[in-house]
Motif scaffolding. Structure first.
Motif, short mmCIF file in Angstrom:
data_model
loop_
_atom_site.label_atom_id
_atom_site.label_comp_id
_atom_site.label_asym_id
_atom_site.label_seq_id
_atom_site.Cartn_x
_atom_site.Cartn_y
_atom_site.Cartn_z
N VAL A 59 3.86 -13.24 -3.56
CA VAL A 59 2.50 -13.75 -3.40
C VAL A 59 1.83 -13.16 -2.16
N LEU A 60 2.59 -12.98 -1.09
CA LEU A 60 2.02 -12.48 0.16
C LEU A 60 2.00 -10.95 0.24
N LEU A 61 2.57 -10.27 -0.75
CA LEU A 61 2.62 -8.81 -0.72
C LEU A 61 1.24 -8.17 -0.69
N TYR A 62 0.40 -8.57 -1.62
CA TYR A 62 -0.90 -7.90 -1.70
C TYR A 62 -1.75 -8.14 -0.45
N PRO A 63 -1.89 -9.37 0.04
CA PRO A 63 -2.66 -9.54 1.27
C PRO A 63 -2.08 -8.74 2.44
N ALA A 64 -0.77 -8.67 2.54
CA ALA A 64 -0.14 -7.88 3.62
C ALA A 64 -0.45 -6.40 3.44
N TYR A 65 -0.40 -5.94 2.19
CA TYR A 65 -0.72 -4.54 1.92
C TYR A 65 -2.18 -4.23 2.25
#
Length: 150
Positions: A59-65
């Protein structure tokens, strides 16, 4: 500060201050959700807890990317460099779910290898994204986000 843009868009550039703010938000979200997983699902070391932590990571991958890609672009580097740390983190989570690593009381070689790799990438990100100034003036990815500031 537009946190929707900072955490969802991969286009353009952001200055260090916005990267640090976005990072702080992601860390707080991850900590809160991690604590909830630990207490509601019987711990992060249970099978259900490991799967929940993997889902949290995904879930946090895209915002971190999106956050890191824009900072790399501010440094006139491809945003895809942000996939290095994200890929390592996701791979570590997957290996943990399958029980191949992730036990803090009985670490194995994979734990140490990923620990060293993530430390190296983390230091690189800290210097590259959090300390060094972006490209002065326009670059391939857009206008200088600090243009016009004193």
């Amino acid at each position: 500060m537009d946190f929707g843009y900072i955490l969802t868009s991969t286009s353009g550039r952001i200055p260090r201050s916005q990267w640090w703010a976005g990072l702080a938000i992601l860390i707080v979200i991850a900590l809160i959700l991690g604590v909830l997983v630990t207490y509601l699902l019987g711990g992060a070391m249970t099978v259900v807890g490991r799967i929940a932590m993997l889902i949290l990571n995904i879930v946090l991958l895209y915002p971190a990317y999106a956050l890191s890609a824009k900072r790399f672009q501010d440094r006139n580097k491809p945003g895809s460099l942000a996939l290095i740390g994200i890929g390592l983190s996701l791979l570590q989570s997957l290996l943990t779910v399958f029980g191949l690593m992730g036990n803090p009381f009985n670490q194995n070689a994979l734990d140490y290898i990923f620990g060293i790799l993530l430390l190296i990438v983390g230091i690189w990100y800290l210097i590259e994204l959090g300390i060094l100034r972006g490209t002065v003036g326009s670059n391939t990815y857009g206008e200088d986000p600090l243009a016009g500031r004193a």
